[in-house]
Design a protein around this motif. Structure first.
Motif, mmCIF file in Angstrom:
data_model
loop_
_atom_site.group_PDB
_atom_site.id
_atom_site.type_symbol
_atom_site.label_atom_id
_atom_site.label_comp_id
_atom_site.label_asym_id
_atom_site.label_seq_id
_atom_site.Cartn_x
_atom_site.Cartn_y
_atom_site.Cartn_z
ATOM 1 N N PHE A 13 17.465 45.541 3.475
ATOM 2 C CA PHE A 13 18.050 44.712 4.528
ATOM 3 C C PHE A 13 18.006 45.487 5.844
ATOM 4 N N THR A 14 17.543 44.820 6.873
ATOM 5 C CA THR A 14 17.502 45.415 8.212
ATOM 6 C C THR A 14 18.236 44.490 9.173
ATOM 7 N N ARG A 15 19.118 45.043 9.945
ATOM 8 C CA ARG A 15 19.900 44.250 10.911
ATOM 9 C C ARG A 15 19.768 44.863 12.299
ATOM 10 N N VAL A 16 19.256 44.077 13.251
ATOM 11 C CA VAL A 16 19.139 44.512 14.645
ATOM 12 C C VAL A 16 20.178 43.737 15.452
ATOM 13 N N ILE A 17 21.060 44.451 16.135
ATOM 14 C CA ILE A 17 22.147 43.837 16.912
ATOM 15 C C ILE A 17 21.966 44.202 18.377
ATOM 16 N N SER A 18 21.990 43.196 19.235
ATOM 17 C CA SER A 18 21.929 43.418 20.678
ATOM 18 C C SER A 18 23.064 42.656 21.343
ATOM 19 N N VAL A 19 23.344 42.997 22.591
ATOM 20 C CA VAL A 19 24.433 42.361 23.322
ATOM 21 C C VAL A 19 24.038 42.256 24.786
ATOM 22 N N ASP A 20 24.516 41.196 25.466
ATOM 23 C CA ASP A 20 24.226 41.065 26.890
ATOM 24 C C ASP A 20 25.397 41.596 27.712
ATOM 25 N N ASP A 21 25.394 41.331 29.004
ATOM 26 C CA ASP A 21 26.445 41.877 29.858
ATOM 27 C C ASP A 21 27.694 41.007 29.892
ATOM 28 N N LYS A 22 27.684 39.891 29.163
ATOM 29 C CA LYS A 22 28.866 39.013 29.105
ATOM 30 C C LYS A 22 29.475 39.085 27.706
ATOM 31 N N PHE A 23 29.310 38.009 26.927
ATOM 32 C CA PHE A 23 30.021 37.934 25.644
ATOM 33 C C PHE A 23 29.135 37.522 24.463
ATOM 34 N N MET A 24 27.830 37.630 24.592
ATOM 35 C CA MET A 24 26.952 37.142 23.532
ATOM 36 C C MET A 24 26.272 38.288 22.785
ATOM 37 N N PHE A 25 26.486 38.305 21.462
ATOM 38 C CA PHE A 25 25.808 39.238 20.567
ATOM 39 C C PHE A 25 24.691 38.475 19.850
ATOM 40 N N THR A 26 23.574 39.133 19.631
ATOM 41 C CA THR A 26 22.465 38.550 18.877
ATOM 42 C C THR A 26 22.174 39.436 17.672
ATOM 43 N N VAL A 27 22.240 38.822 16.491
ATOM 44 C CA VAL A 27 22.068 39.564 15.240
ATOM 45 C C VAL A 27 20.844 39.006 14.522
ATOM 46 N N THR A 28 19.846 39.851 14.315
ATOM 47 C CA THR A 28 18.626 39.445 13.603
ATOM 48 C C THR A 28 18.579 40.180 12.274
ATOM 49 N N ASP A 29 18.679 39.409 11.196
ATOM 50 C CA ASP A 29 18.666 39.964 9.844
ATOM 51 C C ASP A 29 17.302 39.750 9.195
ATOM 52 N N THR A 30 16.793 40.805 8.576
ATOM 53 C CA THR A 30 15.526 40.718 7.843
ATOM 54 C C THR A 30 15.740 41.223 6.428
ATOM 55 N N VAL A 31 15.212 40.474 5.456
ATOM 56 C CA VAL A 31 15.279 40.876 4.052
ATOM 57 C C VAL A 31 13.851 41.049 3.537
ATOM 58 N N ALA A 32 13.549 42.222 3.028
ATOM 59 C CA ALA A 32 12.225 42.505 2.431
ATOM 60 C C ALA A 32 12.390 42.612 0.928
ATOM 61 N N ASN A 33 11.581 41.865 0.212
ATOM 62 C CA ASN A 33 11.633 41.857 -1.257
ATOM 63 C C ASN A 33 10.564 42.799 -1.813
ATOM 64 N N ARG A 34 10.984 43.948 -2.339
ATOM 65 C CA ARG A 34 10.068 44.914 -2.949
ATOM 66 C C ARG A 34 10.089 44.799 -4.474
ATOM 67 N N GLY A 35 10.845 43.825 -4.971
ATOM 68 C CA GLY A 35 10.959 43.678 -6.409
ATOM 69 C C GLY A 35 9.823 42.861 -7.014
ATOM 70 N N PRO A 36 9.891 42.657 -8.338
ATOM 71 C CA PRO A 36 8.792 41.982 -9.044
ATOM 72 C C PRO A 36 8.921 40.464 -9.088
ATOM 73 N N VAL A 37 10.102 39.918 -8.728
ATOM 74 C CA VAL A 37 10.306 38.467 -8.845
ATOM 75 C C VAL A 37 10.778 37.902 -7.519
ATOM 76 N N PRO A 38 10.495 36.621 -7.269
ATOM 77 C CA PRO A 38 11.006 36.001 -6.041
ATOM 78 C C PRO A 38 12.519 35.791 -6.116
ATOM 79 N N ILE A 39 13.139 35.793 -4.950
ATOM 80 C CA ILE A 39 14.586 35.523 -4.862
ATOM 81 C C ILE A 39 14.813 34.470 -3.788
#
Length: 596
Positions: free
Chosen positions: A168-194
């Protein structure tokens, strides 16, 4: 008769309003105080497990201890400060640096506080899926992969590997007011789909007794899920979880009077939003959340989801800018514009425009009042002319009532003939009143919801237009260094020297009462003695009622009363009708002032 019907209608409306206010003070307020006392004696219970996105109750610790219990990333922007917890990757420690908690304190407004503290409030973002082991949860400690301080232009990256093939990778950014932006990425390195679905929630663990009591401004769950979805704190805690609301995009969160914390999914995302209640012991855990569409992640692939978090002040220009630039649907609906939104919105915009040019909110209110009076000047003129004519023929009407008191039909015929001769229409004053009522309520709403009113000074002792008048008649408005609580008999009514709301009569409420009496005295007297007594008591009653409202409202209504009295005075002088202003001048000077 027409004039009696008109007065009876007004009396009915006034009496209904008074009954509601008496019920508010005699029944609702004591009940609220009892609930507040009970809430102060409550403590959250021990921890319990919950499904992803649901809140967990935790032992009560100090704020400092809760912050120190987890590794953190500092947050520093021109508008907010605090920290991001690496345990749970939550935004749970946030202050609004441009707003003070109290007028006389430099401490900034606290918006979010970590789980484990009293009345904790925080945000949580993640993934949920059926039978998927190792998903990050509230206890997961993330690794800070890059960045050191979350600031505008300085995002941070968090990572977590569950040891079962998911990264799991999470990139969090924020502007100069009140807004946070959260981008979540999930990489599947396992043998089966999820299959996973993104979720986000705003959680509150217990609600302070001071919240949800405002009957004018909405406080509680709020969101735009195809339409505005509100749930007051009181109803939420009483009725439990709401139904799920399907929507494409939108947003969901919680609001207090001036502040908002909201989850904003991608605006093309199909979501289910809900206001959820979980009871743990005697503590109500509130959760405003959304769940997005499931994503199937095949082995060797990855998916991403972006969620924004608004955490800040409900300043209309800021909300509108996010709505326009980011395409966040109806974010400005977080402000409780009310049913008369088509009036409150433009009035608020115009008030903000004036405030921006004069720099003083009190002066802006005075100028807005003048503009409103000018807009309604023609209608008000017709209303006051009709009332003045009615007052002029009042002696003749009284004579007719005495002359034909045993013959109501003849009395009415003679009164109608008198109206025709004198060109008086008793109903002419009704239409202007009804047309002004919506504007009256819209202005009341605007001055209540406006963030610009909060901690805004005016002149002299008026340092906060959003608070009641701080002075009290019981110590001559602060001139006497005396504690009203020492008064025999009624001293027990006072807490720490401060009178209760219904006795807290300050300088401006008294001036409001005087100007209300003046405008009432300029109207023609009621034909019935009981009606006359009611109208005479109205200024006094409304003085006690309005004394508890924000002083900014009293500035508006008092100034409006003064302008009304001046307009009535000019008309009464023109029609040569006695009026209380001339009578008062005559008593002061010892001369009777002619009205010709």
């Amino acid at each position: 008769m027409p004039d009696q019907n008109n007065r009876n209608t007004i009396i009915f409306v006034v009496c209904a309003f008074l009954i509601l206010m008496i019920y508010q003070f005699a029944v609702i307020e004591p009940a609220n105080k009892k609930r507040a006392e009970a809430a102060r004696q409550q403590a959250p219970a021990g921890a319990t497990l919950a499904k992803p996105g649901a809140p967990l109750a935790a032992p009560v610790v100090t704020r400092e201890a809760a912050v120190a219990a987890a590794p953190r990333v500092p947050i520093a922007t021109p508008s907010v400060k605090g920290s991001l917890s690496l345990r749970g990757a939550r935004i749970d420690d946030l202050f609004l640096t441009q707003y003070r908690e109290k007028l006389d304190s430099p401490a900034p407004v606290e918006l979010l506080r970590p789980e484990g503290t009293r009345y904790a409030q925080f945000t949580e973002i993640g993934w949920t899926g059926a039978n998927v082991p190792g998903l990050p949860n509230a206890n997961t400690v993330w690794t800070l992969a890059s960045g050191s301080t979350l600031a505008p232009g300085q995002p941070v990256t968090l990572t977590y590997t569950n040891g079962q093939g998911l990264t799991f990778t999470r990139v969090i950014s924020v502007d100069d007011k009140f807004m946070f932006t959260v981008t979540d990425t999930v990489a599947n390195r396992g043998p089966v789909p999820i299959t996973l679905a993104p979720y986000g929630s705003v959680q509150r663990q217990g609600v302070p007794a001071t919240l949800g009591r405002n009957s004018v401004v909405h406080e509680g769950g709020i969101g735009w899920l195809k339409e505005r979805r509100n749930l007051k704190y009181g109803k939420w805690q009483k009725d439990g979880s709401s139904p799920s609301y399907a929507s494409t995009g939108g947003w969901i969160g919680m609001t207090d009077h001036y502040w908002l914390t909201a989850m904003i999914p991608a605006q093309n995302e199909q979501i289910e939003g809900q206001y959820r209640l979980t009871k743990v012991g005697s503590t109500n855990l509130l959760d405003a959340n959304f769940i997005g569409q499931p994503r199937t992640i095949a082995p060797g692939t990855q998916v991403s989801a972006t969620t924004r978090v608004f955490a800040g002040a409900k300043a209309a220009p800021v909300l509108e800018s996010y709505q326009d630039k980011l395409g966040v649907a109806h974010l400005d609906e977080a402000i409780d514009w009310g049913m008369l939104w088509f009036l409150t919105r433009p009035i608020h915009t115009f008030l903000s425009f004036i405030h921006g040019h004069v720099g003083n909110m009190g002066v802006a209110i005075l100028l807005l009042t003048v503009v409103v009076r000018l807009v309604f000047f023609p209608l008000a003129n017709k209303q006051y002319e009709s009332m003045t004519k009615m007052k002029k023929v009042q002696p003749a009407m009284e004579e007719l009532r005495k002359k034909f008191k045993d013959d109501p039909q003849k009395q009415q015929q003679e009164l109608l003939a008198l109206y025709q001769r004198e060109k008086v229409n008793p109903l002419a004053g009704c239409l202007p009143i009804f047309l002004q009522i919506p504007v009256f309520f819209a202005l009341f709403k605007v001055l209540t919801v406006s963030l610009d009113m909060r901690h805004a000074p005016f002149i002299g002792y008026i340092r906060d237009l959003s608070a009641p008048d701080p002075t009290t008649v019981f110590n001559l408005f602060g001139l006497i260094p005396w504690d009203p609580g020492t008064m025999p008999m009624i001293g027990s009514l006072f807490a720490y020297g401060t009178p209760p709301g219904f006795l807290h009569i300050g300088a401006l409420p008294i001036l409001y009462g005087i100007t209300t009496w003046l405008t009432t005295a300029m109207n023609p007297p009621a034909p019935d003695p009981i009606q006359q007594r009611i109208f005479q008591l109205m200024p006094l009653i409304f003085t006690f009622i309005m004394a508890q409202f924000a002083i900014g409202l009293l500035v508006y209504y008092t100034w409006s009363n003064i302008l009304t009295a001046l307009q009535q005075y000019v008309i009464m002088r023109r029609f040569k009708v006695d009026n209380p202003i001339d009578q008062l001048i005559g008593k002061i000077t010892g001369k009777s002032k002619a009205v010709g």
